[in-house]
Design a protein around this motif. Structure first.
Motif, mmCIF file in Angstrom:
data_model
loop_
_atom_site.group_PDB
_atom_site.id
_atom_site.type_symbol
_atom_site.label_atom_id
_atom_site.label_comp_id
_atom_site.label_asym_id
_atom_site.label_seq_id
_atom_site.Cartn_x
_atom_site.Cartn_y
_atom_site.Cartn_z
ATOM 1 N N LEU A 48 0.847 -1.184 0.000
ATOM 2 C CA LEU A 48 0.000 0.000 0.000
ATOM 3 C C LEU A 48 0.886 1.240 0.000
ATOM 4 C CD1 LEU A 48 -2.461 -1.249 2.761
ATOM 5 C CD2 LEU A 48 -2.768 -1.422 0.290
ATOM 6 N N ASP A 49 0.292 2.399 0.106
ATOM 7 C CA ASP A 49 1.040 3.652 0.176
ATOM 8 C C ASP A 49 1.837 3.754 1.477
ATOM 9 O OD1 ASP A 49 -0.075 4.386 -2.241
ATOM 10 O OD2 ASP A 49 -1.714 5.511 -1.305
ATOM 11 N N LYS B 72 3.166 0.825 3.894
ATOM 12 C CA LYS B 72 2.234 -0.081 4.553
ATOM 13 C C LYS B 72 1.947 -1.264 3.640
ATOM 14 C CE LYS B 72 -0.157 3.452 7.252
ATOM 15 N NZ LYS B 72 -1.458 4.097 7.487
ATOM 16 N N ARG B 73 1.518 -2.364 4.269
ATOM 17 C CA ARG B 73 1.138 -3.560 3.535
ATOM 18 C C ARG B 73 -0.130 -4.143 4.148
ATOM 19 N NH1 ARG B 73 6.978 -6.398 3.932
ATOM 20 N NH2 ARG B 73 5.884 -8.310 3.391
ATOM 21 N N TRP B 74 -0.906 -4.814 3.331
ATOM 22 C CA TRP B 74 -2.080 -5.555 3.776
ATOM 23 C C TRP B 74 -1.650 -7.016 3.799
ATOM 24 C CZ3 TRP B 74 -6.703 -4.211 5.720
ATOM 25 C CH2 TRP B 74 -7.727 -5.149 5.738
#
Length: 141
Positions: free
Chosen positions: A35-36, A39-41
């Motif tokens: 992610l931006d 960050k990560r999911w």
């Protein structure tokens, strides 16, 4: 129908958390999406889990950092169900998982408390219906 889809575990680092949950606990890495802002999911789950999984969320503030390893105030916060307690207990011990106790037999099942890599407390549990019949009494995860 409703169900609990994800629970969050606040972690220090995505990769070290993935290594523990996948390589040590034996969970599956279900998703790792960038992610931006770095960050990560990241979603992991026990093999075969159909509903509930764990979202590994990297701490991004001092308040979140302070919660790593003690998200539930010292209480057991997560319950890892198994249909083969002795097998999984031995496998986790061999992988270096820290158990706080030897297995005990309670009216609800066979259980032993262990810690994740940050010190969060988990129960490894085989519900009594599994212990008595060898049948799965619920969903894992």
């Amino acid at each position: 129908m409703s169900y609990l889809g994800l629970v969050t575990v606040v972690v220090r680092d995505y990769d070290e958390a993935i290594a523990f949950y996948v390589d040590v606990l034996g969970f599956e890495l279900r998703e790792d999406t960038r992610l931006d802002d770095g960050k990560r999911w990241v979603v992991v789950a026990p093999p075969g889990a159909r509903e509930t999984a764990v979202l590994l969320a990297r701490a991004v503030s001092d308040g979140q950092e302070a919660r790593i390893g003690d998200q539930t105030g010292g209480r057991v916060g997560w319950f890892l169900n198994t249909e083969a307690f002795e097998r999984d207990y031995a496998r986790l011990q061999a992988a270096g998982v820290v158990f706080e106790e030897t297995p005990r037999y309670e009216p609800y099942g066979t259980v032993a408390v262990f810690q994740d890599l940050y010190g969060n407390r988990w129960d490894l549990i085989q519900p009594v219906c599994d212990r008595a019949s060898g049948q799965t009494g619920g969903t894992t995860g």
